[in-house]
Design a protein around this motif. Structure first.
Motif, PDB file in Angstrom:
ATOM      1  N   SER A 144      65.455  29.463  25.561  1.00 23.20           N
ATOM      2  CA  SER A 144      65.901  29.571  26.955  1.00 23.20           C
ATOM      3  C   SER A 144      65.621  28.320  27.781  1.00 23.20           C
ATOM      4  O   SER A 144      66.430  27.934  28.632  1.00 23.20           O
ATOM      5  CB  SER A 144      65.231  30.777  27.622  1.00 23.20           C
ATOM      6  OG  SER A 144      63.816  30.646  27.584  1.00 23.20           O
ATOM      7  N   GLN A 145      64.494  27.661  27.547  1.00 24.49           N
ATOM      8  CA  GLN A 145      64.154  26.482  28.339  1.00 24.49           C
ATOM      9  C   GLN A 145      65.181  25.374  28.156  1.00 24.49           C
ATOM     10  O   GLN A 145      65.525  24.660  29.099  1.00 24.49           O
ATOM     11  CB  GLN A 145      62.767  25.970  27.950  1.00 24.49           C
ATOM     12  CG  GLN A 145      62.279  24.830  28.840  1.00 24.49           C
ATOM     13  CD  GLN A 145      60.823  24.494  28.597  1.00 24.49           C
ATOM     14  OE1 GLN A 145      60.132  25.196  27.874  1.00 24.49           O
ATOM     15  NE2 GLN A 145      60.343  23.419  29.197  1.00 24.49           N
ATOM     16  N   GLN A 146      65.692  25.220  26.934  1.00 19.39           N
ATOM     17  CA  GLN A 146      66.707  24.196  26.672  1.00 19.39           C
ATOM     18  C   GLN A 146      68.081  24.633  27.173  1.00 19.39           C
ATOM     19  O   GLN A 146      68.883  23.807  27.609  1.00 19.39           O
ATOM     20  CB  GLN A 146      66.778  23.894  25.174  1.00 19.39           C
ATOM     21  CG  GLN A 146      65.746  22.885  24.686  1.00 19.39           C
ATOM     22  CD  GLN A 146      64.318  23.381  24.853  1.00 19.39           C
ATOM     23  OE1 GLN A 146      63.552  22.849  25.654  1.00 19.39           O
ATOM     24  NE2 GLN A 146      63.958  24.415  24.089  1.00 19.39           N
ATOM     25  N   ARG A 147      68.365  25.915  27.117  1.00 16.85           N
ATOM     26  CA  ARG A 147      69.678  26.406  27.550  1.00 16.85           C
ATOM     27  C   ARG A 147      69.895  26.209  29.046  1.00 16.85           C
ATOM     28  O   ARG A 147      71.028  26.140  29.511  1.00 16.85           O
ATOM     29  CB  ARG A 147      69.838  27.890  27.195  1.00 16.85           C
ATOM     30  CG  ARG A 147      69.930  28.168  25.700  1.00 16.85           C
ATOM     31  CD  ARG A 147      70.623  29.499  25.440  1.00 16.85           C
ATOM     32  NE  ARG A 147      69.960  30.599  26.119  1.00 16.85           N
ATOM     33  CZ  ARG A 147      68.998  31.350  25.579  1.00 16.85           C
ATOM     34  NH1 ARG A 147      68.581  31.093  24.348  1.00 16.85           N
ATOM     35  NH2 ARG A 147      68.456  32.342  26.258  1.00 16.85           N
ATOM     36  N   ARG A 148      68.806  26.111  29.812  1.00 20.49           N
ATOM     37  CA  ARG A 148      68.926  25.948  31.266  1.00 20.49           C
ATOM     38  C   ARG A 148      69.171  24.492  31.674  1.00 20.49           C
ATOM     39  O   ARG A 148      69.423  24.207  32.837  1.00 20.49           O
ATOM     40  CB  ARG A 148      67.653  26.461  31.957  1.00 20.49           C
ATOM     41  CG  ARG A 148      67.468  27.974  31.869  1.00 20.49           C
ATOM     42  CD  ARG A 148      66.425  28.441  32.869  1.00 20.49           C
ATOM     43  NE  ARG A 148      65.104  27.916  32.555  1.00 20.49           N
ATOM     44  CZ  ARG A 148      64.206  28.549  31.803  1.00 20.49           C
ATOM     45  NH1 ARG A 148      64.499  29.736  31.281  1.00 20.49           N
ATOM     46  NH2 ARG A 148      63.021  28.019  31.572  1.00 20.49           N
ATOM     47  N   SER A 191      70.949  20.710  31.983  1.00 19.07           N
ATOM     48  CA  SER A 191      72.309  20.212  32.193  1.00 19.07           C
ATOM     49  C   SER A 191      72.847  19.695  30.863  1.00 19.07           C
ATOM     50  O   SER A 191      72.105  19.557  29.886  1.00 19.07           O
ATOM     51  CB  SER A 191      72.298  19.076  33.218  1.00 19.07           C
ATOM     52  OG  SER A 191      71.565  17.968  32.702  1.00 19.07           O
ATOM     53  N   THR A 192      74.128  19.390  30.825  1.00 16.53           N
ATOM     54  CA  THR A 192      74.726  18.866  29.594  1.00 16.53           C
ATOM     55  C   THR A 192      74.018  17.592  29.147  1.00 16.53           C
ATOM     56  O   THR A 192      73.692  17.419  27.967  1.00 16.53           O
ATOM     57  CB  THR A 192      76.223  18.571  29.805  1.00 16.53           C
ATOM     58  OG1 THR A 192      76.885  19.791  30.164  1.00 16.53           O
ATOM     59  CG2 THR A 192      76.844  18.013  28.531  1.00 16.53           C
ATOM     60  N   LYS A 193      73.752  16.705  30.107  1.00 18.62           N
ATOM     61  CA  LYS A 193      73.053  15.458  29.793  1.00 18.62           C
ATOM     62  C   LYS A 193      71.629  15.746  29.331  1.00 18.62           C
ATOM     63  O   LYS A 193      71.123  15.128  28.386  1.00 18.62           O
ATOM     64  CB  LYS A 193      73.034  14.549  31.023  1.00 18.62           C
ATOM     65  CG  LYS A 193      72.386  13.199  30.765  1.00 18.62           C
ATOM     66  CD  LYS A 193      72.450  12.319  32.010  1.00 18.62           C
ATOM     67  CE  LYS A 193      71.790  10.962  31.746  1.00 18.62           C
ATOM     68  NZ  LYS A 193      71.850  10.083  32.953  1.00 18.62           N
ATOM     69  N   GLY A 194      70.989  16.711  29.992  1.00 16.39           N
ATOM     70  CA  GLY A 194      69.622  17.066  29.628  1.00 16.39           C
ATOM     71  C   GLY A 194      69.545  17.672  28.232  1.00 16.39           C
ATOM     72  O   GLY A 194      68.603  17.409  27.480  1.00 16.39           O
ATOM     73  N   LYS A 195      70.541  18.478  27.891  1.00 14.31           N
ATOM     74  CA  LYS A 195      70.578  19.085  26.555  1.00 14.31           C
ATOM     75  C   LYS A 195      70.723  18.013  25.481  1.00 14.31           C
ATOM     76  O   LYS A 195      70.068  18.064  24.440  1.00 14.31           O
ATOM     77  CB  LYS A 195      71.735  20.078  26.459  1.00 14.31           C
ATOM     78  CG  LYS A 195      71.512  21.367  27.236  1.00 14.31           C
ATOM     79  CD  LYS A 195      72.720  22.285  27.122  1.00 14.31           C
ATOM     80  CE  LYS A 195      72.492  23.575  27.902  1.00 14.31           C
ATOM     81  NZ  LYS A 195      73.672  24.470  27.859  1.00 14.31           N
ATOM     82  N   ARG A 196      71.602  17.054  25.758  1.00 12.38           N
ATOM     83  CA  ARG A 196      71.821  15.979  24.784  1.00 12.38           C
ATOM     84  C   ARG A 196      70.535  15.179  24.582  1.00 12.38           C
ATOM     85  O   ARG A 196      70.134  14.884  23.451  1.00 12.38           O
ATOM     86  CB  ARG A 196      72.941  15.063  25.258  1.00 12.38           C
ATOM     87  CG  ARG A 196      73.246  13.916  24.295  1.00 12.38           C
ATOM     88  CD  ARG A 196      74.396  13.054  24.809  1.00 12.38           C
ATOM     89  NE  ARG A 196      74.707  11.991  23.869  1.00 12.38           N
ATOM     90  CZ  ARG A 196      74.050  10.839  23.799  1.00 12.38           C
ATOM     91  NH1 ARG A 196      73.045  10.600  24.629  1.00 12.38           N
ATOM     92  NH2 ARG A 196      74.395   9.924  22.915  1.00 12.38           N
ATOM     93  N   LYS A 197      69.887  14.845  25.693  1.00 13.75           N
ATOM     94  CA  LYS A 197      68.648  14.071  25.629  1.00 13.75           C
ATOM     95  C   LYS A 197      67.563  14.846  24.890  1.00 13.75           C
ATOM     96  O   LYS A 197      66.840  14.290  24.052  1.00 13.75           O
ATOM     97  CB  LYS A 197      68.183  13.736  27.042  1.00 13.75           C
ATOM     98  CG  LYS A 197      66.884  12.939  27.105  1.00 13.75           C
ATOM     99  CD  LYS A 197      66.541  12.603  28.549  1.00 13.75           C
ATOM    100  CE  LYS A 197      65.253  11.796  28.636  1.00 13.75           C
ATOM    101  NZ  LYS A 197      64.928  11.429  30.042  1.00 13.75           N
TER     102      LYS A 197
END
Length: 234
Positions: free
Chosen positions: A131-135, A137-143
């Protein structure tokens, strides 16, 4: 090791090396992996074989990755290639990571890379499903994903380097011989490298990746029965 047993093992490896040249890709990969396993187990090397058995040129084997891999993929490929006395390059047009080596080195390196590449991606997918990663942003997920993979890759690379120190593949005298054959083979190919920008790294995901990467079984092993080799070429 007793001389008789040593001779028996060497003869067995010779037979496996001949099978590794089979036109049947599955049979060839199994034989190559088993030969490499015996070489490491009994601390043997090419000097234990007659000149007739010595390879005269380098070969290649490849794994399908993507046309533009992330930086961690290059790090992983370099670590695996180094562990098995091979070199690698990326073919951007076809999305291939290609290993170049002598004897069976490149085949075992290719199999090992494919296994580790899939394992790290699988762990990353599990990490990103939380859940922490799913929240993010797209850029944040990629990073976050790239950082996790980088952490996992670097700890695996360290383990591979330590393993090579314990059970080296090639004797010191033969290193330049293999290198020369590999260079000859690579002259017709281009080499692609990549760098990871420190600003693109999430420290938290990176260290979790290192922790999870340490759980991957990186040890040399034979291909499981029924497994299909990944793109081995002559």
């Amino acid at each position: 090791m007793e001389d008789n047993k040593r001779k028996q093992i060497i003869e067995k490896i010779k037979k496996l090396l001949r099978l590794a040249k089979s036109s049947n890709e599955h049979e060839a990969a199994l034989a190559a992996a088993k030969a490499q396993e015996l070489l490491a187990t009994y601390n043997l090397n090419e000097e234990d074989f007659s000149e007739r058995e010595m390879p005269k040129e380098a070969g290649t084997a490849h794994t399908d990755t993507v046309k533009k891999p992330a930086g961690w993929v290059y790090i992983l490929a370099a670590a695996v290639a180094g562990a098995f006395d091979s070199q690698y390059f990326h073919h951007p047009g076809q999305g291939l990571t290609v290993f170049v080596g002598v004897g069976i080195d490149h085949e075992v390196a290719n199999f090992t890379f494919g296994y580790l590449y899939r394992s790290i991606n699988k762990l990353a997918a599990k990490f990103m499903s939380k859940s922490q990663q799913r929240r993010l942003s797209t850029k944040g997920k990629r990073k976050s994903r790239l950082s996790f993979c980088l952490g996992a890759t670097q700890v695996v690379a360290l383990q591979l380097a330590m393993q090579k120190q314990v059970t080296p593949i090639t004797t010191t005298a033969l290193v330049p011989v293999k290198h020369a054959l590999i260079v000859q083979k690579m002259e017709t190919y281009g080499v692609r490298t990549d760098e990871t920008d420190p600003e693109d790294v999430s420290e938290r995901a990176y260290w979790i990746g290192r922790r999870e990467g340490a759980t991957i079984d990186h040890k040399r092993k034979a291909m499981p029965k029924g497994a299909r080799p990944i793109g081995i070429t002559a």
